[in-house]
Write an enzyme that holds these catalytic residues in place. Structure first.
Site, PDB file in Angstrom:
ATOM      1  N   HIS A 311       0.863  -1.188   0.000  1.00 31.83           N
ATOM      2  CA  HIS A 311       0.000   0.000   0.000  1.00 31.83           C
ATOM      3  C   HIS A 311       0.894   1.232   0.000  1.00 31.83           C
ATOM      4  CE1 HIS A 311      -3.184   2.817   1.143  1.00 31.83           C
ATOM      5  NE2 HIS A 311      -4.013   1.888   0.759  1.00 31.83           N
ATOM      6  N   ASP A 369      -7.935  -5.315  -0.290  1.00 25.12           N
ATOM      7  CA  ASP A 369      -8.378  -6.168  -1.405  1.00 25.12           C
ATOM      8  C   ASP A 369      -8.016  -7.624  -1.243  1.00 25.12           C
ATOM      9  OD1 ASP A 369      -7.557  -3.294  -3.084  1.00 25.12           O
ATOM     10  OD2 ASP A 369      -9.567  -4.165  -3.148  1.00 25.12           O
TER      11      ASP A 369
HETATM   12  C1  SDX Z   1      -6.120   0.242  -2.965  1.00 25.08           C
HETATM   13  O1  SDX Z   1      -4.322   4.685  -1.877  1.00 25.08           O
HETATM   14  C2  SDX Z   1      -5.316   4.070  -1.323  1.00 25.08           C
HETATM   15  O2  SDX Z   1      -5.773   4.412  -0.271  1.00 25.08           O
HETATM   16  C3  SDX Z   1      -5.883   2.907  -2.151  1.00 25.08           C
HETATM   17  C4  SDX Z   1      -6.933   2.038  -1.439  1.00 25.08           C
HETATM   18  C5  SDX Z   1      -8.218   2.801  -1.194  1.00 25.08           C
HETATM   19  O3  SDX Z   1      -8.972   2.393  -0.299  1.00 25.08           O
HETATM   20  O4  SDX Z   1      -8.520   3.717  -1.980  1.00 25.08           O
HETATM   21  O5  SDX Z   1      -6.412   1.568  -0.201  1.00 25.08           O
HETATM   22  C6  SDX Z   1      -7.295   0.834  -2.311  1.00 25.08           C
HETATM   23  O6  SDX Z   1      -5.787   0.628  -4.056  1.00 25.08           O
HETATM   24  C7  SDX Z   1      -5.322  -0.796  -2.197  1.00 25.08           C
HETATM   25  C8  SDX Z   1      -4.106  -1.293  -3.027  1.00 25.08           C
HETATM   26  C9  SDX Z   1      -4.604  -2.368  -3.973  1.00 25.08           C
HETATM   27  N1  SDX Z   1      -3.505  -2.733  -4.933  1.00 25.08           N
HETATM   28  C10 SDX Z   1      -2.918  -3.939  -4.862  1.00 25.08           C
HETATM   29  O7  SDX Z   1      -3.130  -4.782  -3.994  1.00 25.08           O
HETATM   30  C11 SDX Z   1      -1.966  -4.200  -6.016  1.00 25.08           C
HETATM   31  C12 SDX Z   1      -0.658  -4.762  -5.444  1.00 25.08           C
HETATM   32  N2  SDX Z   1       0.025  -3.676  -4.733  1.00 25.08           N
HETATM   33  C13 SDX Z   1       1.030  -2.924  -5.398  1.00 25.08           C
HETATM   34  O8  SDX Z   1       0.793  -2.717  -6.762  1.00 25.08           O
HETATM   35  C14 SDX Z   1       1.553  -1.756  -4.589  1.00 25.08           C
HETATM   36  O9  SDX Z   1       1.733  -2.200  -3.313  1.00 25.08           O
HETATM   37  C15 SDX Z   1       0.781  -0.460  -4.561  1.00 25.08           C
HETATM   38  C16 SDX Z   1       0.453   0.049  -5.927  1.00 25.08           C
HETATM   39  C17 SDX Z   1      -0.487  -0.614  -3.785  1.00 25.08           C
HETATM   40  C18 SDX Z   1       1.681   0.555  -3.874  1.00 25.08           C
HETATM   41  O10 SDX Z   1       2.760   0.741  -4.736  1.00 25.08           O
HETATM   42  P1  SDX Z   1       4.042   1.497  -4.214  1.00 25.08           P
HETATM   43  O11 SDX Z   1       3.644   2.736  -3.478  1.00 25.08           O
HETATM   44  O12 SDX Z   1       5.010   1.611  -5.350  1.00 25.08           O
HETATM   45  O13 SDX Z   1       4.617   0.469  -3.159  1.00 25.08           O
HETATM   46  P2  SDX Z   1       5.893   0.693  -2.288  1.00 25.08           P
HETATM   47  O14 SDX Z   1       6.546   2.019  -2.563  1.00 25.08           O
HETATM   48  O15 SDX Z   1       5.480   0.397  -0.884  1.00 25.08           O
HETATM   49  O16 SDX Z   1       6.891  -0.463  -2.818  1.00 25.08           O
HETATM   50  C19 SDX Z   1       8.045  -0.702  -2.059  1.00 25.08           C
HETATM   51  C20 SDX Z   1       8.674  -1.925  -2.664  1.00 25.08           C
HETATM   52  C21 SDX Z   1       8.975  -1.788  -4.138  1.00 25.08           C
HETATM   53  O17 SDX Z   1      10.053  -2.681  -4.368  1.00 25.08           O
HETATM   54  P3  SDX Z   1      11.579  -2.047  -4.443  1.00 25.08           P
HETATM   55  O18 SDX Z   1      11.610  -1.140  -5.651  1.00 25.08           O
HETATM   56  O19 SDX Z   1      11.816  -1.325  -3.139  1.00 25.08           O
HETATM   57  O20 SDX Z   1      12.489  -3.258  -4.610  1.00 25.08           O
HETATM   58  O21 SDX Z   1       7.781  -3.048  -2.566  1.00 25.08           O
HETATM   59  C22 SDX Z   1       7.499  -3.533  -3.854  1.00 25.08           C
HETATM   60  C23 SDX Z   1       7.780  -2.403  -4.812  1.00 25.08           C
HETATM   61  O22 SDX Z   1       8.084  -2.936  -6.088  1.00 25.08           O
HETATM   62  N3  SDX Z   1       6.079  -3.891  -3.849  1.00 25.08           N
HETATM   63  C24 SDX Z   1       5.613  -5.096  -4.118  1.00 25.08           C
HETATM   64  C25 SDX Z   1       4.217  -5.007  -3.953  1.00 25.08           C
HETATM   65  N4  SDX Z   1       3.891  -3.766  -3.600  1.00 25.08           N
HETATM   66  C26 SDX Z   1       5.051  -3.068  -3.538  1.00 25.08           C
HETATM   67  N5  SDX Z   1       6.249  -6.222  -4.495  1.00 25.08           N
HETATM   68  C27 SDX Z   1       5.441  -7.312  -4.696  1.00 25.08           C
HETATM   69  N6  SDX Z   1       4.089  -7.308  -4.547  1.00 25.08           N
HETATM   70  C28 SDX Z   1       3.448  -6.173  -4.183  1.00 25.08           C
HETATM   71  N7  SDX Z   1       2.145  -6.176  -4.055  1.00 25.08           N
END
Ligand code: SDX
Length: 434
Positions: A311, A369
């Protein structure tokens, strides 16, 4: 307190005598924010924050999130208490009006919503233009946007009464629009809303009843659906809410703004994740394949994400995921579903991920989710409708945030800037000279 200097931070451009004090603004809760509104005027610089992850786009009184502590408050009330003790209509009143209603206010509000549940008959004809296999989110974008063709001409967004009616129309009609999108996809006749039913119950009625036989309400499913709607109702300045605010900042009508929010929510990184979680679990197939999948996720080249995890704000458990997981167990037990392979898979996936350094280091936890899709599937909701449900719930949050923005006297059109990294100025050359 008089005489107390207001906190500031000093910005100095190295190697120059250019410096300024930026006011530090503090809210009721959460970290202070640097007010950079005069930065460009005084120092001739902008700030750079792709995705606005570190930028407060507005001040709001609606929802507070503490990502480190896993806290979510609607108008100050913890989501755990609202999920247990309140319901979606009361939470909708709270989000829109700022306080919990008394009995008369709640009754008037509920009647106001239920009086707007029907759609104009010509809007019903829109559905005939879609393919039967159209994604229901495409239908939601189209039909909600088309509400502007039916109500825009009598909508002055600067008139509080007309804003109130627009809010009622949107909150009341999205369940009807959503349920009809489902009915259209399976070729069944549309069920008109019944105003003798509660909001969530009415939605399940329009989704599952058929004219050929009486429909029996299931209080377990209605309560679970109502709680899912409460959990998804608002979430401060997420991508779709920010889209609604940006669209609304131009003076666009609320129907067009909410349609824009629906479009933004559709993405798998946002509201589309609940649908993506079920697809992910189905593709993995069995718990013994989880370790292989997890290693794929950790391989950057695979571009594989663990859907339902991570998140932008929560770096702890999403409190909604915790409640959703509990609700999942309750609903499955109450429905007499002894073993749900998807739930077993999800729990094993959570156990493995939460013990894996890759996820621990990156503070990746289940989000709202991760479990919602499993409940919805157990309730007989098709996967393609999961994000539609999210949109039905989030409509009250979008409308509340839109209303707050329109009523903000300091509100201005949203207009982010950029760092330009393209070609410097150059002259046109004729084709012969290229
Ligand atoms: C919602 O914003 C809100 O409030 C949204 C929401 C709402 O109620 O409106 O809460 C609803 O959208 C919830 C999120 C649903 N999406 C997913 O479940 C999709 C999977 N999640 C990811 O795509 C991701 O976690 C995000 C998009 C939600 C957040 O992306 P960020 O901000 O880029 O994540 P981060 O900066 O915390 O990532 C840090 C690291 C990165 O790796 P490095 O570059 O440091 O090596 O963690 C990795 C990211 O690549 N990472 C993941 C991951 N999420 C982040 N790796 C694997 N699986 C994941 N799900």
């Amino acid at each position: 307190m008089s005489g107390t200097a207001k906190p500031t931070i000093t910005v100095t451009i190295d190697g120059t005598n250019k410096s300024m004090q930026l006011p530090l603004l503090t809210g009721t809760l959460g970290p202070p924010v640097a007010d950079i509104r005069k930065l460009n005027g005084e120092l001739g610089i902008f700030t750079f924050d792709p995705g606005y992850g570190m930028t407060a786009s507005c001040d709001s009184k609606i929802t507070f999130i503490d990502g480190d502590e896993g806290v979510l408050l609607y108008r100050g009330y913890p989501i755990e208490q609202l999920a247990e003790k309140s319901d979606f209509i009361e939470v909708s009143y709270l989000l829109l009006n700022g306080n919990l209603p008394n009995a008369a206010e709640l009754d008037g509000f509920e009647k106001g919503v239920m009086r707007h549940t029907m759609l104009h008959e010509q809007l019903r004809r829109f559905y005939d233009g879609f393919r039967r296999d159209a994604h229901p989110m495409a239908i939601m974008c189209a039909v909600v946007g088309a509400m502007a063709a039916f109500y825009h001409d009598n909508l002055d967004i600067n008139d509080p009464e007309q804003r109130r009616i627009a809010a009622f129309r949107l909150i009341a009609k999205v369940p009807t629009i959503a349920a009809w999108a489902y009915k259209y996809s399976i070729g069944q006749p549309f069920m008109y809303p019944r105003n003798d039913l509660k909001y969530a119950e009415n939605f399940l009625y329009m989704m599952n009843a058929v004219p050929a036989e009486p429909w029996v309400s299931n209080p377990i499913l209605s309560r679970a659906m109502d709680r899912i709607l409460v959990l998804h109702a608002d979430h401060e300045q997420n991508a779709s809410t920010s889209t609604v605010r940006l669209a609304g900042s131009t003076g666009a009508n609320p129907f067009a703004c909410i349609a824009a929010g629906i479009a933004a929510l559709w993405g798998p990184a946002h509201g589309g994740a609940n649908e993506a979680v079920l697809k992910m679990l189905a593709e993995i197939g069995t718990p013994k394949n989880i370790p292989q999948f997890i290693s794929e996720v950790k391989d950057k080249n695979s571009h594989t994400k663990l859907m339902g995890f991570g998140h932008r704000v929560y770096k702890n458990f999403d409190p909604r995921a915790t409640i959703m997981k509990e609700t999942c167990h309750e609903v499955l037990a109450e429905l007499g579903i002894k073993d749900e392979p998807l739930l077993d898979m999800a729990m094993e996936m959570e156990r493995i991920a939460l013990s894996d350094p890759y996820f621990i280091e990156r503070k990746l936890y289940p989000n709202v989710d991760f479990y919602s899709g499993i409940i919805l599937k157990a309730m007989g909701i098709p996967t393609s409708m999961f994000t539609v449900l999210f949109a039905v719930a989030r409509t009250v949050g979008w409308v509340s945030q839109w209303k707050e923005m329109v009523e903000d006297p300091g509100q201005r059109i949203g207009r982010p800037r950029q760092i330009y990294t393209g070609a410097a100025k150059r002259d046109y050359t004729t084709i012969g000279g290229r």
